[in-house]
Scaffold this motif. Structure first.
Motif, short mmCIF file in Angstrom:
data_model
loop_
_atom_site.label_atom_id
_atom_site.label_comp_id
_atom_site.label_asym_id
_atom_site.label_seq_id
_atom_site.Cartn_x
_atom_site.Cartn_y
_atom_site.Cartn_z
N GLU A 1 0.84 -1.19 0.00
CA GLU A 1 0.00 0.00 0.00
C GLU A 1 0.88 1.24 0.00
O GLU A 1 2.07 1.17 0.32
CB GLU A 1 -0.92 0.02 1.23
CG GLU A 1 -1.85 -1.18 1.32
CD GLU A 1 -2.51 -1.27 2.68
OE1 GLU A 1 -3.71 -1.53 2.72
OE2 GLU A 1 -1.81 -1.08 3.70
N TRP B 1 0.44 5.01 1.70
CA TRP B 1 -0.40 5.86 2.53
C TRP B 1 0.09 7.30 2.45
O TRP B 1 1.30 7.57 2.55
CB TRP B 1 -0.37 5.37 3.98
CG TRP B 1 -1.17 4.13 4.13
CD1 TRP B 1 -0.77 2.85 3.87
CD2 TRP B 1 -2.52 4.04 4.54
NE1 TRP B 1 -1.80 1.97 4.09
CE2 TRP B 1 -2.88 2.69 4.51
CE3 TRP B 1 -3.46 4.99 4.93
CZ2 TRP B 1 -4.16 2.25 4.87
CZ3 TRP B 1 -4.73 4.56 5.30
CH2 TRP B 1 -5.07 3.20 5.25
N PRO C 1 -4.82 2.12 -0.46
CA PRO C 1 -6.09 2.18 -1.20
C PRO C 1 -6.49 3.61 -1.55
O PRO C 1 -6.07 4.55 -0.90
CB PRO C 1 -7.08 1.56 -0.22
CG PRO C 1 -6.51 1.83 1.13
CD PRO C 1 -5.04 1.73 0.96
N PHE D 1 -9.68 5.81 1.95
CA PHE D 1 -9.54 5.39 3.34
C PHE D 1 -9.90 6.57 4.23
O PHE D 1 -9.88 7.73 3.81
CB PHE D 1 -8.15 4.86 3.66
CG PHE D 1 -7.03 5.85 3.53
CD1 PHE D 1 -6.44 6.41 4.64
CD2 PHE D 1 -6.54 6.21 2.28
CE1 PHE D 1 -5.41 7.31 4.53
CE2 PHE D 1 -5.50 7.10 2.16
CZ PHE D 1 -4.93 7.66 3.27
N TYR E 1 -3.98 5.02 11.80
CA TYR E 1 -3.68 3.77 11.11
C TYR E 1 -2.30 3.31 11.56
O TYR E 1 -2.15 2.54 12.49
CB TYR E 1 -3.74 3.93 9.59
CG TYR E 1 -3.31 2.69 8.86
CD1 TYR E 1 -3.94 1.47 9.09
CD2 TYR E 1 -2.25 2.71 7.97
CE1 TYR E 1 -3.53 0.31 8.44
CE2 TYR E 1 -1.84 1.56 7.30
CZ TYR E 1 -2.48 0.37 7.56
OH TYR E 1 -2.08 -0.77 6.92
N TRP F 1 -8.32 2.90 11.08
CA TRP F 1 -8.59 2.31 9.77
C TRP F 1 -8.12 0.86 9.74
O TRP F 1 -6.95 0.56 9.96
CB TRP F 1 -7.89 3.09 8.67
CG TRP F 1 -8.06 2.47 7.31
CD1 TRP F 1 -7.18 1.66 6.66
CD2 TRP F 1 -9.18 2.59 6.45
NE1 TRP F 1 -7.68 1.27 5.45
CE2 TRP F 1 -8.92 1.83 5.29
CE3 TRP F 1 -10.39 3.27 6.54
CZ2 TRP F 1 -9.81 1.74 4.24
CZ3 TRP F 1 -11.29 3.19 5.49
CH2 TRP F 1 -11.01 2.43 4.36
N ASP G 1 -7.50 -2.06 7.32
CA ASP G 1 -7.39 -2.26 5.88
C ASP G 1 -8.05 -3.54 5.40
O ASP G 1 -8.46 -3.64 4.25
CB ASP G 1 -5.92 -2.22 5.44
CG ASP G 1 -5.06 -3.16 6.25
OD1 ASP G 1 -5.50 -3.61 7.31
OD2 ASP G 1 -3.92 -3.45 5.82
N THR G 2 -8.16 -4.55 6.27
CA THR G 2 -8.85 -5.78 5.87
C THR G 2 -10.35 -5.54 5.75
O THR G 2 -11.01 -6.00 4.82
CB THR G 2 -8.58 -6.91 6.87
OG1 THR G 2 -7.17 -7.13 6.98
CG2 THR G 2 -9.26 -8.21 6.44
N GLY H 1 -11.65 -2.54 5.32
CA GLY H 1 -11.89 -1.47 4.35
C GLY H 1 -12.75 -0.37 4.92
O GLY H 1 -13.49 0.30 4.18
#
Length: 341
Positions: free
Chosen positions: A138, A140, A157, A160, A165, A180, A182-183, A185
């Motif tokens: 990713e 960020w 992504p 977000f 995070y 956040w 990420d799994t 979302g």
């Protein structure tokens, strides 16, 4: 007849320089007194500059990061080769964060490249993220002051949200924040759950959980999810996290300890029960080495902020006030002594 000498020599005009002590005599301050006074005034001006100008520029997310954090614990995972779930296995999650300094300087944002691998004992021994049980990359991008996500610079992504995070904002409060996941979302609310200490550093603990939520689909043989009469079907992917616990140093927002309990499963389309456990982590936590390293980094960052926002301004104000007072006294005393000469 000789001339009168006094007639040839003009009379010398009286001196206009006042005698010492007479009205209008020059009163001079010594160079030392002026130096002390000037230094005091300089320090008095420097103190608010450190608070209002230097501190906001020091309280920013770093861009030259190169940090690796490791979670370990026991759990289970689906062995695709054997078509079964292996129980009571060591699960390792390794996250490497590398700052993109060039992109950060161009954009004025914090641009971090993040690589995350999930390994089983077999894949961990390979030392190759491409052969890990799971590997994600990713990028960020966040605001360096607020830690808020910024949608620019090729972030992934592409969408977000949340307050935290890879780190929390600066100057944490004892309230809930959105972390956040990420799994999932999506952002997960984390509640403030008190304070704790890790390697001598006091942190705020935040806890939360994720109920079972559908996150996508995956094509698998029907017999894998209890549909032997069907060939390939789109099974539903579900995710839950029964316990999220993060500990952050309140001044810097750096995470110094973390524990998660992820569960990823497959279900037949429309089913209410899990058919296959893809991955289950039973309280995966930062290793001791990771906690120690994170605590040291947090303490170093905190000490720098305390120095420029508290120690130096107060020290400069105190020393400046004292020196200015001494300088004024020396100037006044010097003039008084000169006036009595």
């Amino acid at each position: 007849m000789s001339a009168d000498p006094s007639a040839r020599t003009p009379a010398r005009p009286p001196s206009r320089t006042p005698e010492p002590g007479a009205p209008g005599a020059a009163r001079r301050a010594s160079p030392l007194s002026l130096l002390v006074l000037g230094l005091g005034v300089f320090l008095l001006v420097l103190a608010p500059l450190l608070v209002w100008y230097v501190t906001p520029r020091a309280e920013v997310t770093p861009v030259d990061v190169d940090v690796t954090t490791v979670f370990t614990g026991t759990g289970s995972y689906f062995d695709a080769g054997a078509l079964r779930t292996r129980q009571r296995q060591k699960i390792t999650i390794t996250r490497h964060v590398l700052g993109d300094v060039a992109a950060s300087e161009r954009s004025g944002r914090a641009v971090w490249q993040v690589s995350t691998t999930v390994d089983t004992p077999r894949t961990l021994a390979l030392h190759d993220p491409r052969r890990a049980f799971q590997w994600t990359t990713e990028q960020w991008v966040t605001d360096r002051r607020t830690n808020a996500p910024v949608h620019c610079c090729g972030e992934a992504p592409t969408w977000f949200d949340g307050d935290a995070y890879l780190k929390f904002p600066f100057d944490l409060e004892k309230r809930s924040y959105r972390w956040w996941d990420d799994t999932l979302g999506a952002a997960v609310p984390l509640r403030f759950a008190g304070t704790t200490t890790a390697w001598g550093v006091t942190g705020y603990r935040f806890t939360g959980s994720v109920p079972a939520t559908r996150t996508g689909s995956r094509q698998v043989p029907g017999r894998l999810v209890g549909r032997p009469g069907q060939g390939q079907i789109q099974a539903e992917e579900w995710y839950a996290n029964s316990r999220i616990e993060l500990v952050a140093e309140p001044r810097t927002g750096r995470i110094i300890d973390a524990a998660i309990s992820p569960l990823k499963t497959l279900r037949a389309p429309g089913a209410r029960r899990d058919a296959v456990t893809l991955l289950r982590g039973e309280r995966l936590r930062f290793t001791s080495a990771t906690r120690r390293a994170q605590a040291r980094l947090a303490q170093a960052d905190r000490d720098k902020l305390v120095l420029v926002s508290g120690t130096l301004p107060w020290g400069a104000a105190g020393a400046g006030g004292l020196l200015a007072l001494v300088g004024v006294v020396l100037v006044v005393r010097g003039r008084a002594v000169d006036g009595r000469s």
